[in-house]
Design a protein around this motif. Structure first.
Motif, PDB file in Angstrom:
ATOM      1  N   VAL A  75       0.925  -1.213  -0.112  1.00  0.00           N
ATOM      2  CA  VAL A  75       0.104  -0.087  -0.124  1.00  0.00           C
ATOM      3  C   VAL A  75       1.037   1.228   0.140  1.00  0.00           C
ATOM      4  CG1 VAL A  75      -1.857   1.302   1.303  1.00  0.00           C
ATOM      5  CG2 VAL A  75      -1.833  -1.318   1.373  1.00  0.00           C
ATOM      6  N   PRO A  76       1.098   1.988  -1.150  1.00  0.00           N
ATOM      7  CA  PRO A  76       1.932   2.996  -1.171  1.00  0.00           C
ATOM      8  C   PRO A  76       1.805   4.054  -0.173  1.00  0.00           C
ATOM      9  CG  PRO A  76       0.923   2.479  -3.173  1.00  0.00           C
ATOM     10  CD  PRO A  76       0.353   1.818  -2.191  1.00  0.00           C
ATOM     11  N   ILE A  77       2.569   4.752   0.430  1.00  0.00           N
ATOM     12  CA  ILE A  77       2.360   5.944   1.321  1.00  0.00           C
ATOM     13  C   ILE A  77       3.491   6.841   1.347  1.00  0.00           C
ATOM     14  CG2 ILE A  77       3.330   4.571   3.188  1.00  0.00           C
ATOM     15  CD1 ILE A  77       1.456   6.155   5.114  1.00  0.00           C
ATOM     16  N   LYS A  78       3.449   8.084   1.512  1.00  0.00           N
ATOM     17  CA  LYS A  78       4.585   8.992   1.169  1.00  0.00           C
ATOM     18  C   LYS A  78       5.195   9.105   2.736  1.00  0.00           C
ATOM     19  CE  LYS A  78       2.367  12.435  -1.809  1.00  0.00           C
ATOM     20  NZ  LYS A  78       1.835  13.831  -2.160  1.00  0.00           N
ATOM     21  N   ILE A  85      10.665   4.111  11.982  1.00  0.00           N
ATOM     22  CA  ILE A  85       9.615   4.270  11.119  1.00  0.00           C
ATOM     23  C   ILE A  85       9.195   3.429   9.689  1.00  0.00           C
ATOM     24  CG2 ILE A  85       9.003   5.917   9.357  1.00  0.00           C
ATOM     25  CD1 ILE A  85      10.523   8.223  10.731  1.00  0.00           C
ATOM     26  N   PHE A  86      10.584   2.990   9.123  1.00  0.00           N
ATOM     27  CA  PHE A  86      10.330   2.061   8.201  1.00  0.00           C
ATOM     28  C   PHE A  86       9.901   0.601   8.487  1.00  0.00           C
ATOM     29  CE2 PHE A  86      13.244   4.977   5.782  1.00  0.00           C
ATOM     30  CZ  PHE A  86      12.272   5.081   4.805  1.00  0.00           C
ATOM     31  N   GLU A  87      10.212   0.160   9.880  1.00  0.00           N
ATOM     32  CA  GLU A  87       9.657  -1.037  10.524  1.00  0.00           C
ATOM     33  C   GLU A  87       8.257  -1.082  10.763  1.00  0.00           C
ATOM     34  OE1 GLU A  87      10.389  -4.863  11.289  1.00  0.00           O
ATOM     35  OE2 GLU A  87      12.161  -3.293  10.757  1.00  0.00           O
ATOM     36  N   TYR A  88       7.709   0.350  11.262  1.00  0.00           N
ATOM     37  CA  TYR A  88       6.585   0.300  11.371  1.00  0.00           C
ATOM     38  C   TYR A  88       5.762   0.318  10.014  1.00  0.00           C
ATOM     39  CZ  TYR A  88       2.040   3.052  12.071  1.00  0.00           C
ATOM     40  OH  TYR A  88       0.774   3.390  12.234  1.00  0.00           O
ATOM     41  N   GLY A  89       6.319   0.783   8.774  1.00  0.00           N
ATOM     42  CA  GLY A  89       5.820   0.715   7.606  1.00  0.00           C
ATOM     43  C   GLY A  89       5.892  -0.688   7.179  1.00  0.00           C
ATOM     44  N   ASN A 130       5.366  -3.413   9.031  1.00  0.00           N
ATOM     45  CA  ASN A 130       4.533  -4.075   9.912  1.00  0.00           C
ATOM     46  C   ASN A 130       2.948  -3.751   9.536  1.00  0.00           C
ATOM     47  OD1 ASN A 130       6.375  -5.156  11.309  1.00  0.00           O
ATOM     48  ND2 ASN A 130       6.416  -3.715  12.959  1.00  0.00           N
ATOM     49  N   HIS A 131       2.860  -2.754   8.559  1.00  0.00           N
ATOM     50  CA  HIS A 131       1.577  -2.226   8.312  1.00  0.00           C
ATOM     51  C   HIS A 131       1.271  -2.232   6.750  1.00  0.00           C
ATOM     52  CE1 HIS A 131       1.590  -0.637  12.505  1.00  0.00           C
ATOM     53  NE2 HIS A 131       0.145  -0.527  12.302  1.00  0.00           N
ATOM     54  N   GLY A 132       2.056  -3.001   5.952  1.00  0.00           N
ATOM     55  CA  GLY A 132       1.932  -3.283   4.506  1.00  0.00           C
ATOM     56  C   GLY A 132       2.509  -2.223   3.587  1.00  0.00           C
ATOM     57  N   HIS A 133       3.360  -1.236   4.125  1.00  0.00           N
ATOM     58  CA  HIS A 133       3.629  -0.411   3.080  1.00  0.00           C
ATOM     59  C   HIS A 133       5.071  -0.524   2.571  1.00  0.00           C
ATOM     60  CE1 HIS A 133       0.309   2.015   4.570  1.00  0.00           C
ATOM     61  NE2 HIS A 133       0.805   2.072   5.855  1.00  0.00           N
ATOM     62  N   LEU A 134       5.885  -1.553   3.139  1.00  0.00           N
ATOM     63  CA  LEU A 134       7.094  -1.843   2.581  1.00  0.00           C
ATOM     64  C   LEU A 134       7.201  -3.358   2.737  1.00  0.00           C
ATOM     65  CD1 LEU A 134       7.520   0.958   4.625  1.00  0.00           C
ATOM     66  CD2 LEU A 134       9.879   0.536   3.081  1.00  0.00           C
TER      67      LEU A 134
END
Length: 376
Positions: free
Chosen positions: A63-66, A144-148, A150-154
């Motif tokens: 899921v893309p996110i800035k 921040i990226f680890e959060y991403g 875990n939430h399907g952004h990376l």
């Protein structure tokens, strides 16, 4: 689908599928009690459901996110888990990162190479951040990226392999971190003659080895004077970031866990305490302005910076409230107090500057002793 009968009489139904990530064949299975047309149909549906779920999990779309939106989401979650002072530093860290990373950068498009170049720019460019601050930013980026992830952004964390560039260390002499006896005397004499309140708190910092924030936050109730023992409790620092002066309070914790301590007071420190009491009759704070508000750390530092040449120091000499803590350490080393006792007194078990000052003073004393031996 194929069927195998197990030793317990039940039936194992198997089916093959191609794994999305490895493109290799794998098998799923389900066990049922009977091998009938109904159970075969049921097994087929169960196996298909398993295969579909596995493929959806492994091939899920990113899921893309800035980056700035991802950082904001992470902050709103993480900020609830830390103290107020830490919240403010985190906000400052994120502000710098968001300003430095392209505003429309998509999180999963950011690579380790991009982050390495970014960090090199921050360290060696106009920002000129320190190596230690760069390490703090790396910690924030990884979180921040680890959060991403875990939430399907990376799919992976690009900050995990981020390399912090090495910066040429400042060649500042260790003697710049503390005051010699004559320097301390001339500074204190100037303060005593021109600003009594600043004189008192600076003496308190020097005599007890406190951090400036700990001194500014000192409450009258933190000081204990009785026949058996005279000491002060250091249990917090001044919370001033983002607060009006009237709303500033003492925090419930010091900068580090080792900072929570009791500090024995000398006769001189007790005199300073008693004089400070007389100047702050209407406040719980020990050191206050004439308006009964806590003394501001930045105000003292500004005063020292503006008046240092009048005190007799060179224009380029760095003088701040922290120098009193270091001077306290140097004086304890001079009188032979062991390093571990000094570290416990000042509330820091591993501070590099503390060790450097201690080694400088003790080595100087050994050298002086060696010269004196020639007089025998």
């Amino acid at each position: 689908m194929w069927i195998e009968q197990k030793t317990n009489g039940k039936y194992l139904f198997r089916e093959k599928y191609v794994d999305f990530l490895t493109e290799k064949g794998k098998t799923v299975s389900v066990t049922l009690d009977k091998n009938t047309r109904e159970t075969r149909s049921k097994a087929q549906k169960l196996l298909l459901s398993k295969i579909t779920k596995i493929k959806q999990d492994k091939s899920r779309k990113i899921v893309p996110i800035k980056f700035k939106d991802l950082a904001t989401q992470w902050e709103s979650m993480y900020i609830k888990q830390v103290k107020t002072n830490s919240q403010l530093s985190i906000k400052a860290n994120l502000k710098l990162l968001i300003e430095s990373i392209e505003p429309d950068a998509i999180s999963h498009k950011i690579t380790t190479i991009y982050l390495n170049k970014l960090m090199e720019t921050l360290v060696f460019g106009d920002r000129d951040i320190s190596e230690s601050y760069a390490k703090v930013l790396k910690i924030r980026l990884r979180a921040i990226f680890e959060y991403g992830v875990n939430h399907g952004h990376l799919k992976s964390n690009p900050a995990s392999s981020l390399v912090i560039p090495k910066k040429v260390k400042d060649s500042t002499m260790v003697t710049e971190f503390f005051l010699e006896t004559d320097e301390l005397n001339q500074l204190m004499s100037y303060l005593k003659a021109h600003n009594t309140r600043y004189y008192l708190i600076c003496q308190w910092l020097y005599l007890n080895g406190l951090r400036a924030g700990e001194g500014c936050a000192m409450q009258k109730s933190d000081v204990f004077i009785n026949e058996d023992r005279q000491y002060c409790k250091v249990t917090g620092t001044l919370e001033y970031h983002g607060r009006k002066i009237a709303d500033q309070v003492k925090s419930t914790e010091t900068k580090t866990a080792s900072g929570m301590r009791e500090v024995d007071l000398s006769k001189k420190a007790i005199e300073i305490y008693q004089e400070a009491l007389s100047l702050s009759p209407h406040s719980n704070f020990l050191f206050t302005t004439s308006n009964n508000t806590p003394i501001q750390l930045n105000a003292i530092n500004a005063y020292l910076r503006v008046h240092k040449e009048r005190m007799g120091f060179d224009e380029d000499r760095k003088i701040s409230t922290h120098i009193f803590r270091h001077t306290h350490i140097s004086k304890l080393a001079e009188i032979g107090v062991p390093l571990h006792i000094i570290q416990r007194r000042v509330g820091h078990a591993s501070e590099k500057i503390t060790r450097e000052i201690y080694l400088h003073i003790t080595n100087k004393m050994k050298s002086d002793t060696k010269d004196l031996l020639e007089l025998l």
